[in-house]
Motif scaffolding. Structure first.
Motif, PDB file in Angstrom:
ATOM      1  N   ILE A   1       0.822  -1.200   0.000  1.00 45.69           N
ATOM      2  CA  ILE A   1       0.000   0.000   0.000  1.00 45.69           C
ATOM      3  C   ILE A   1       0.862   1.257   0.000  1.00 45.69           C
ATOM      4  O   ILE A   1       0.411   2.328  -0.401  1.00 45.69           O
ATOM      5  CB  ILE A   1      -0.967  -0.025   1.204  1.00 45.69           C
ATOM      6  N   ARG A   2       2.129   1.155   0.412  1.00 44.97           N
ATOM      7  CA  ARG A   2       3.024   2.310   0.313  1.00 44.97           C
ATOM      8  C   ARG A   2       3.060   2.852  -1.113  1.00 44.97           C
ATOM      9  O   ARG A   2       3.093   4.063  -1.331  1.00 44.97           O
ATOM     10  CB  ARG A   2       4.450   1.918   0.725  1.00 44.97           C
ATOM     11  N   SER A   3       3.099   1.947  -2.085  1.00 41.78           N
ATOM     12  CA  SER A   3       3.189   2.394  -3.472  1.00 41.78           C
ATOM     13  C   SER A   3       1.889   3.031  -3.940  1.00 41.78           C
ATOM     14  O   SER A   3       1.905   3.875  -4.841  1.00 41.78           O
ATOM     15  CB  SER A   3       3.577   1.233  -4.382  1.00 41.78           C
ATOM     16  N   VAL A   4       0.773   2.633  -3.361  1.00 41.39           N
ATOM     17  CA  VAL A   4      -0.491   3.319  -3.655  1.00 41.39           C
ATOM     18  C   VAL A   4      -0.415   4.760  -3.141  1.00 41.39           C
ATOM     19  O   VAL A   4      -0.784   5.716  -3.841  1.00 41.39           O
ATOM     20  CB  VAL A   4      -1.677   2.576  -3.008  1.00 41.39           C
ATOM     21  N   LEU A   5       0.103   4.919  -1.933  1.00 40.65           N
ATOM     22  CA  LEU A   5       0.186   6.249  -1.333  1.00 40.65           C
ATOM     23  C   LEU A   5       1.169   7.155  -2.068  1.00 40.65           C
ATOM     24  O   LEU A   5       1.080   8.385  -1.961  1.00 40.65           O
ATOM     25  CB  LEU A   5       0.578   6.130   0.144  1.00 40.65           C
ATOM     26  N   HIS A   6       2.126   6.556  -2.821  1.00 38.92           N
ATOM     27  CA  HIS A   6       3.027   7.372  -3.642  1.00 38.92           C
ATOM     28  C   HIS A   6       2.246   8.176  -4.668  1.00 38.92           C
ATOM     29  O   HIS A   6       2.727   9.210  -5.146  1.00 38.92           O
ATOM     30  CB  HIS A   6       4.026   6.480  -4.387  1.00 38.92           C
ATOM     31  N   HIS A   7       1.055   7.696  -5.031  1.00 36.12           N
ATOM     32  CA  HIS A   7       0.238   8.371  -6.030  1.00 36.12           C
ATOM     33  C   HIS A   7      -0.835   9.238  -5.381  1.00 36.12           C
ATOM     34  O   HIS A   7      -1.811   9.620  -6.040  1.00 36.12           O
ATOM     35  CB  HIS A   7      -0.415   7.330  -6.948  1.00 36.12           C
ATOM     36  N   MET A   8      -0.643   9.562  -4.113  1.00 42.47           N
ATOM     37  CA  MET A   8      -1.620  10.356  -3.380  1.00 42.47           C
ATOM     38  C   MET A   8      -0.904  11.479  -2.627  1.00 42.47           C
ATOM     39  O   MET A   8       0.307  11.414  -2.390  1.00 42.47           O
ATOM     40  CB  MET A   8      -2.410   9.467  -2.406  1.00 42.47           C
ATOM     41  N   GLN A   9      -1.639  12.502  -2.281  1.00 39.80           N
ATOM     42  CA  GLN A   9      -1.087  13.632  -1.537  1.00 39.80           C
ATOM     43  C   GLN A   9      -1.517  13.547  -0.081  1.00 39.80           C
ATOM     44  O   GLN A   9      -2.702  13.379   0.224  1.00 39.80           O
ATOM     45  CB  GLN A   9      -1.589  14.960  -2.122  1.00 39.80           C
ATOM     46  N   ARG A  10      -0.556  13.649   0.819  1.00 36.73           N
ATOM     47  CA  ARG A  10      -0.850  13.669   2.261  1.00 36.73           C
ATOM     48  C   ARG A  10      -1.120  15.110   2.673  1.00 36.73           C
ATOM     49  O   ARG A  10      -0.302  15.993   2.449  1.00 36.73           O
ATOM     50  CB  ARG A  10       0.337  13.097   3.045  1.00 36.73           C
ATOM     51  N   THR A  11      -2.283  15.317   3.261  1.00 37.06           N
ATOM     52  CA  THR A  11      -2.721  16.661   3.621  1.00 37.06           C
ATOM     53  C   THR A  11      -3.189  16.676   5.071  1.00 37.06           C
ATOM     54  O   THR A  11      -3.904  15.764   5.499  1.00 37.06           O
ATOM     55  CB  THR A  11      -3.888  17.115   2.714  1.00 37.06           C
ATOM     56  N   ALA A  12      -2.782  17.701   5.806  1.00 34.92           N
ATOM     57  CA  ALA A  12      -3.272  17.895   7.170  1.00 34.92           C
ATOM     58  C   ALA A  12      -4.533  18.752   7.106  1.00 34.92           C
ATOM     59  O   ALA A  12      -4.497  19.878   6.607  1.00 34.92           O
ATOM     60  CB  ALA A  12      -2.219  18.575   8.031  1.00 34.92           C
ATOM     61  N   VAL A  13      -5.643  18.201   7.578  1.00 36.91           N
ATOM     62  CA  VAL A  13      -6.904  18.924   7.596  1.00 36.91           C
ATOM     63  C   VAL A  13      -7.215  19.319   9.036  1.00 36.91           C
ATOM     64  O   VAL A  13      -7.206  18.475   9.940  1.00 36.91           O
ATOM     65  CB  VAL A  13      -8.060  18.070   7.031  1.00 36.91           C
TER      66      VAL A  13
END
Length: 689
Positions: A506-518
């Motif tokens: 799943i790390r590689s899935v998250l490579h294609h996503m942006q981590r955002t603090a809401v």
């Protein structure tokens, strides 16, 4: 060599959900059969509108993937894996033309299909059935709990451009497509020219399946020189190939200054260390030799994970060279992979053959000595079973030994073919130092049955490698091998290896996503994430939440029980019945002396059992089963005479796509008669839709 024909087909591209080839009479780049030299096809992208391809992915692809949840995308990958698995023989036949043997095809084609199966499973098992990933617990930012922060992952809004190497035209494509697809990011694949026709054949099957949504996959067959000109911070590029090309791409203004997410898997002088205990005759020595020869000959050594440096005790260099020679002569047959009995095929092209020969010659010029093999054209088994000369890109396996273990060439020059070097070390510290001279690698093997040697070597080299295989008699038969990345684990490495992390679950899935603090109130964070946050509204209606199916249950539906008093008799009975007679539950004087307890206190598991009794709805209904607890913490001890109650709130609802039930995580809070928190945990249940 076969004469050039004028009517050879152009390998097509698949752009904007349609097949495309250049208009008019285009010469293109010739692609030839690796074993025979016959002209197979031409490759050209003259006139291809790359800007339109990028825009199609950002619009049509993003929209179609955005309508699906993680679980729905994962199921499509599973369906696609089943479709390709039933047709892999078609790809085998095409792939043989690249010089790939049956075993090579299993690595590339079956391996790529296996990646789809794995992500199809992990996507449903490890991700929510939604479009947002909540990352970690919420951070309380105000004393009264009215202001919080929560990290989330959302997909990047652009395209994933995947520039792949020639050695794995199917696996290389699918190992990058799968995590991008799960994340919801459309893919543009750019395979290497010499074997791109195999990738095109795989894409043809994928498109014929009609499984993937519109715009989610596009293929560029040929040059894509100005592709990066059309990308920006919304997009990601994953490159596999030479370090020189990776550095050229990384210097592009849109990468260096424009914010394109760029990862690379580049040159890698992978090492295999033979432990001091692994002497000839031991299972570890045998496993080491088997691994070394396999990595020299699988895909004709054209693997980014192949063993390039065999690091062995100095007094064992000759033993290793002799054992490698014996195994090659016993087991390796070089020739056309369409011939029966061939175990090592040709290199992908004559250009590749020339490059590898030149690299080996440079090694010899730098002090290496050919312990096995030759740079002369070998006699090979032809497709008709005869043995003789060939116009294909054939090369014999080559083993190079070095008197100087620190020779610069052995640690910097990669011959990307059936070539490996053997160097000697003095002690474990020296072995670690030599391995590190590769300046960062994808993978290393440590062959030892000595736990202390394994500890010293692995901890010493780990920071220089993306993956380390410890090979001994216990796992020699079950190991997936030095050169076989698995989609569950990181495939990538630091330094010379490019610095990226491909695969990795799943790390590689998250490579294609942006981590955002809401940041916001509990109610707003609950609305954004779809997960109930402490302090958000709760619905205490007259219907027990366990009487609600998934169709009726809502996030925030809650139950608050009555108080139940805990007596000394209850505590003593539980201790006697369970055998848990820890002094805090049975000895008043000892318990009182403990700084954490006021005297005898109730067992934590007694409180959990009573908590279940306080919230359970006993009649048959939508709740089918309790399958566990998560995040359990005991906070305030409960003494005899205290009372407890439970507040249960529907925290997370995950319906299953393929079953008539789903998972519900309930936020459970035990409090005492003074409203102090006794324990917190999540209750996990299966609930009918």
């Amino acid at each position: 060599m076969t004469s050039t024909a004028v009517d050879v087909e152009i390998v097509p591209s698949y752009i904007q959900d349609a097949w495309w080839t250049p208009a008019g009479d285009v010469s293109g780049t010739e692609v030839r059969d690796a074993s025979t030299g016959d002209l197979l096809a031409r490759v050209s992208t003259d006139g291809l509108d790359l800007a339109a391809a990028v825009e199609h992915g950002r619009t049509v692809g993003q929209a179609s993937l955005g309508r699906l949840t993680f679980h729905q995308r994962a199921l499509k990958l599973k369906e696609l894996a089943q479709y390709l698995n039933a047709r892999r023989e078609v790809l085998y036949e095409v792939s043989h033309r690249t010089g790939a043997t049956k075993i090579d095809n299993m690595i590339d084609i079956d391996g790529g299909i296996g990646v789809l199966f794995t992500f199809g499973s992990k996507g449903r098992r490890e991700l929510p059935n939604s479009q947002i990933v909540v990352d970690g617990p919420a951070e309380v930012l105000a004393k009264d709990g009215s202001f919080m922060g929560q990290h989330i992952y959302t997909r990047i809004p652009g395209v994933a451009v995947q520039i792949n190497a020639f050695n794995f035209p199917v696996w290389g494509m699918l190992e990058k497509l799968a995590p991008a697809f799960i994340a919801g990011v459309p893919t543009i694949v750019k395979p290497a020219t010499p074997t791109g026709y195999v990738a095109a054949a795989a894409v043809k099957l994928i498109i014929e399946s009609n499984i993937l949504p519109a715009g989610s996959l596009q293929l560029i067959s040929g040059s894509a020189r100005d592709l990066l000109d059309h990308l920006d911070y919304r997009d990601a590029v994953a490159f596999t190939g030479s370090a020189s090309t990776a550095n050229l791409l990384k210097s592009h203004p849109n990468v260096a200054q424009g914010g394109i997410r760029f990862t690379a898997e580049a040159d890698s002088l992978n090492a295999a260390i033979l432990g001091p205990d692994a002497v000839p005759g031991t299972p570890e020595f045998d496993a080491y030799i088997k691994s070394l020869v396999t990595e020299m000959t699988a895909k004709a050594g054209q693997k980014c994970t192949s063993i390039r440096r065999a690091i062995v005790p100095k007094d064992r260099i000759q033993d290793v060279a002799d054992a490698v020679r014996a195994r090659i002569e016993q087991r390796v047959v070089v020739g056309d992979p369409r011939a029966e009995g061939v175990t090592m095929g040709a290199l992908a092209s004559l250009e590749q053959l020339n490059d590898v020969r030149a690299a080996v010659q440079a090694m010899v010029d730098a002090g290496g000595e050919l312990a096995y093999g030759t740079l002369d054209a070998p006699q090979v088994t032809r497709a008709d079973g005869t043995v003789g000369d060939s116009e294909g890109a054939f090369m014999s396996p080559v083993l190079v030994t070095w008197a100087d273990a620190e020779a610069e060439a052995v640690h910097s020059l990669e011959a990307f073919g059936p070539v490996s070097s053997v160097i000697g070390y003095e002690d474990l510290a020296d072995a670690v130092r030599l391995a590190a001279m590769g300046a960062g690698s994808l993978v290393a093997t440590v062959a030892t049955n000595d736990p202390e040697a394994a500890r010293v070597l692995v901890t010493g080299i780990a920071a220089h490698h993306g993956r380390v295989l410890v090979l001994n008699r216990e796992d020699a038969k079950t190991s997936t091998g030095h050169g076989s990345p698995v989609p569950h684990l990181v495939h990538g490495g630091p330094g010379r290896a490019g610095g990226g992390e491909e695969l990795g679950g799943i790390r590689s899935v998250l490579h294609h996503m942006q981590r955002t603090a809401v940041q916001g109130s509990p109610n707003m964070l609950t609305a954004v994430t779809g997960v109930w946050h402490t302090g958000a509204d709760q619905n205490f209606d007259d219907v027990h939440p366990f009487r609600k199916s998934l169709a009726k249950l809502k996030i925030g539906d809650a139950l608050r029980s009555e108080l139940r008093q805990v007596t000394l008799e209850d505590i003593t009975a539980f201790a006697n019945e369970t055998g848990d007679t820890f002094y805090a539950h049975t000895n008043q004087e000892a318990a009182a002396a403990n700084p954490f307890f006021p005297g005898i206190v109730a067992h934590g598991y007694l409180l959990l059992a009573w908590g279940a009794g306080l919230f359970v709805e006993p009649a048959p209904g939508p709740v089918l089963a309790n399958y566990g607890l998560e995040n359990l913490r005991f906070i305030t001890p409960v003494a005899a005479g205290d009372s407890i109650r439970v507040t249960l709130t529907a925290k997370r609802i995950t319906p299953r796509e393929t079953d008539e039930y789903g998972e519900v995580a309930w936020d459970a809070v035990l409090t005492n008669q003074n409203d102090e928190i006794v324990a917190t945990y999540d209750v996990l249940t299966l609930v009918e839709k």
